[in-house]
Design a protein around this motif. Structure first.
Motif, PDB file in Angstrom:
ATOM      1  N   ALA A 294       0.675  -1.177   0.023  1.00 53.17           N
ATOM      2  CA  ALA A 294      -0.034  -0.050  -0.051  1.00 53.17           C
ATOM      3  C   ALA A 294       0.839   1.279   0.050  1.00 53.17           C
ATOM      4  O   ALA A 294       0.637   2.344  -0.871  1.00 53.17           O
ATOM      5  CB  ALA A 294      -0.995  -0.081   1.289  1.00 53.17           C
ATOM      6  N   ILE A 297       2.671   1.493  -3.636  1.00 53.05           N
ATOM      7  CA  ILE A 297       1.758   2.073  -4.485  1.00 53.05           C
ATOM      8  C   ILE A 297       1.386   3.476  -4.281  1.00 53.05           C
ATOM      9  O   ILE A 297       1.396   4.292  -5.297  1.00 53.05           O
ATOM     10  CB  ILE A 297       0.343   1.182  -4.671  1.00 53.05           C
ATOM     11  N   THR A 298       1.216   4.077  -3.130  1.00 54.01           N
ATOM     12  CA  THR A 298       0.924   5.455  -2.733  1.00 54.01           C
ATOM     13  C   THR A 298       2.084   6.372  -3.246  1.00 54.01           C
ATOM     14  O   THR A 298       1.681   7.035  -4.318  1.00 54.01           O
ATOM     15  CB  THR A 298       1.035   5.517  -1.086  1.00 54.01           C
ATOM     16  N   SER A 313      -0.824   2.208 -10.202  1.00 54.18           N
ATOM     17  CA  SER A 313      -0.819   1.508  -8.993  1.00 54.18           C
ATOM     18  C   SER A 313      -1.375   0.088  -9.401  1.00 54.18           C
ATOM     19  O   SER A 313      -1.056  -1.023  -8.895  1.00 54.18           O
ATOM     20  CB  SER A 313      -2.044   2.181  -8.369  1.00 54.18           C
ATOM     21  N   HIS A 335      -7.640   0.030  -1.242  1.00 51.06           N
ATOM     22  CA  HIS A 335      -7.962   1.525  -1.770  1.00 51.06           C
ATOM     23  C   HIS A 335      -7.889   2.614  -0.647  1.00 51.06           C
ATOM     24  O   HIS A 335      -7.293   3.612  -0.668  1.00 51.06           O
ATOM     25  CB  HIS A 335      -9.079   1.695  -2.393  1.00 51.06           C
ATOM     26  N   ILE A 338      -4.292   3.116   0.757  1.00 45.39           N
ATOM     27  CA  ILE A 338      -3.560   4.010   0.100  1.00 45.39           C
ATOM     28  C   ILE A 338      -3.996   5.406   0.286  1.00 45.39           C
ATOM     29  O   ILE A 338      -3.061   6.212   0.556  1.00 45.39           O
ATOM     30  CB  ILE A 338      -3.639   3.812  -1.472  1.00 45.39           C
ATOM     31  N   CYS A 339      -5.325   5.634   0.445  1.00 45.87           N
ATOM     32  CA  CYS A 339      -5.863   7.110   0.850  1.00 45.87           C
ATOM     33  C   CYS A 339      -5.169   7.420   2.218  1.00 45.87           C
ATOM     34  O   CYS A 339      -4.902   8.503   2.280  1.00 45.87           O
ATOM     35  CB  CYS A 339      -7.302   6.784   0.845  1.00 45.87           C
ATOM     36  N   ARG A 341      -2.308   6.514   3.572  1.00 46.71           N
ATOM     37  CA  ARG A 341      -0.850   6.775   3.743  1.00 46.71           C
ATOM     38  C   ARG A 341      -0.799   7.959   2.855  1.00 46.71           C
ATOM     39  O   ARG A 341       0.208   8.956   3.304  1.00 46.71           O
ATOM     40  CB  ARG A 341      -0.229   5.888   2.673  1.00 46.71           C
TER      41      ARG A 341
END
Length: 398
Positions: A294, A297-298, A313, A335, A338-339, A341
Motif C-alpha cells: 500500500a 503504491i502510494t 498503481s 484503496h 492508500i488514501c 498513507r
C-alpha cells in the motif's frame, strides 16, 4: 509480540541532531574510522542527519580493505532512537538478510574500535560548543549504494511492475527472518496503524476542505480497516517503501540486448531502469504485509507524471501479486489504505514543516498529493477495482 515502544513524530523533531559543520564531520571520520574527508553533502531526512561523504584512498582503518569510490553514508540518528541499541541491531540484521536474498542494501562499516556503531556526544549548539548541552546520538557509517531514487526517473508501467514484484519476492524471503527487536510492538506516527492519530496533526491544516478530507479518511479507517486487521497476513515489513528509499540504475547495455527470439513488443516493455537497492529500514516492524505494498503504491501514484496514477498503481499491484498472494480482506482494504498513507504524508508533512519551517522536505508531496487524494478518494472503489483487475489479467495472459 510482547513489549511495546512508542515514538511520536511530534517529539522526534526535537531530537533531530543539529547540522554539523565540515570540521566536525572530518574529525568524526578521522577519529572513529581512520579516514580523511574529501567532501560531503547532506541528504534529506525527517528525523536524522545523513551525510554522503567521500574520503581519500589512504586510511588507517584495519577493518577496511579498500575505500569505496562511491563514497559512504554517515548516519547520525535522532537522540530518541539512539537510546535503544537493539533497535539498530534489528534494522541492520533485517537489511543484511534482504541483501543475502539478492536485493542490494547498505552494509555497515566497522570503525577503528572494531564496532559497527557507537554513541557520540554531540552538542546541541555548534556556535557555542563550550556552553552547549550535549545529546547522545548513534553514529553508523555504511556503504553508499549507487543509483538515483526511483522518483527521479520516468515511472512507467514496466518499472512499477518490477517494483511490486520485488516487494512480493522480499516478503517471501523474510518468512524465515527473526530478530528479538521485532518481538515488541512498535508504534510510530508513520505506521499505518497510527492513522487514527492523524486528527492531532490535521488541526494545523489551513484549508477547510483538505482538513475535512483527512478527518473523513480517519473515520473510514476506524470503521473499516481496524475491524478487518485480524484477517490481514502478518510478517516482517520494511515499513516505508516510499520513492526516496528505492534506488534505480540505468539498465546495462548487455541486459538491453535481448535475444533474437524475443518479440519487439516484449523488448519495448522492458524498463530502461532497474531497481538497484532498498534503503532506510528505520520504520521496519513485524506488522501487516499489506502495509508495504500500500505504501509503495502510494508513492508511485504521487510521483506519476507520464502515466495515469491509477494505471501505475495497477501495474505495481500486478507485480506484487505475481510473487505473493493477497487475501480478499486485504484486497478490499487496499484503496482505503492508500488514501490513508497519502493522508499521513500530507498531514504529518505539514505539521513537521510548521514545527520547523527551515526544513521544506516534508512538503515534497503536497503539490501533487492533495489533488491526488481528493480525486482518488472520490472515485468509486468498484471502478478502481475494475481497472486493477484489467491490468492484472493482462499480465496473466502473457
Amino acid at each position: 509480540m510482547s513489549n511495546s515502544t512508542e515514538c511520536d513524530t511530534m517529539n522526534l523533531v526535537d531530537y533531530k541532531p543539529i547540522k554539523l559543520p565540515e570540521h566536525m564531520i572530518a574529525q568524526l571520520l578521522k577519529d572513529r574510522y581512520g579516514m580523511e574527508l574529501i567532501d560531503f553533502s547532506e541528504l534529506i531526512s525527517y528525523d536524522d542527519r545523513n551525510y554522503l561523504v567521500h574520503v581519500t584512498s589512504k586510511h588507517d582503518n584495519p577493518y577496511v580493505k579498500k575505500i569505496d569510490s562511491n563514497g559512504y553514508l554517515l548516519k547520525i540518528f535522532n537522540a530518541e532512537f539512539s537510546k535503544n541499541e537493539n533497535f539498530f541491531d534489528g534494522l541492520y540484521s533485517l537489511s543484511d538478510h534482504i541483501r543475502k536474498s539478492g536485493v542490494p542494501t547498505p552494509e555497515r562499516i566497522t570503525n577503528m574500535n572494531g564496532n559497527l556503531m557507537f554513541l557520540e556526544e554531540i552538542p546541541t549548539d555548534t556556535n557555542n560548543i563550550a556552553n552547549s548541552r550535549t545529546l547522545q546520538h548513534m553514529v553508523i557509517l555504511q556503504t553508499f549504494l549507487p543509483g538515483v531514487v526511483i522518483s527521479k526517473v520516468p515511472l512507467v508501467p514496466s518499472l512499477c511492475y518490477e517494483f511490486g514484484k520485488l516487494i512480493g519476492s522480499m516478503h517471501n524471503s523474510l518468512k524465515d527472518f527473526h530478530h528479538s527487536y521485532f518481538d515488541q510492538i512498535t508504534t510510530n506516527s508513520w505506521s499505518l496503524t497510527s492513522v487514527p492519530k492523524l486528527n492531532e496533526y490535521a488541526v494545523v491544516i489551513e484549508d477547510d476542505s483538505d482538513r475535512k478530507l483527512i478527518t473523513d479518511i480517519v473515520d473510514a479507517f476506524i470503521e473499516e480497516i481496524i475491524p478487518a486487521m485480524p484477517k490481514f497476513q502478518q510478517g516482517q515489513i520494511h515499513g516505508d517503501l516510499n520513492d526516496l528509499n528505492v534506488l534505480v540504475e540505468e539498465r546495462h547495455s548487455s541486459i538491453k540486448q535481448e535475444s533474437s527470439n524475443e518479440s519487439i513488443t516484449s523488448q519495448k516493455n522492458k524498463p530502461d531502469f532497474v531497481i538497484s537497492g532498498i534503503i532506510d529500514f528505520a520504520d521496519a516492524s513485524f506488522s501487516y504485509l499489506i502495509f508495504d505494498i500500500a505504501i509503495a503504491i502510494t508513492y508511485m501514484m504521487i510521483n506519476s507524471k507520464l502515466v495515469d496514477a491509477i494505471d501505475l498503481s495497477g501495474h505495481t499491484l500486478a507485480g506484487y501479486l505475481s510473487e505473493f498472494h493477497m487475501n480478499s480482506a486485504e484486497r478490499n482494504a487496499l484503496h482505503l489504505l492508500i488514501c490513508s498513507r497519502i493522508s499521513q504524508s500530507l498531514a504529518i508533512g505539514w505539521y513537521t514543516y510548521v514545527k520547523d519551517p527551515s526544513n521544506d522536505y516534508p512538503l515534497v508531496t503536497a503539490a501533487t498529493g492533495w489533488p491526488l487524494l481528493h480525486s482518488f478518494w472520490k472515485k468509486p472503489r468498484d471502478e478502481i477495482e475494475k481497472e486493477w483487475d484489467f491490468i492484472i489479467k493482462s499480465y496473466e495472459e502473457h
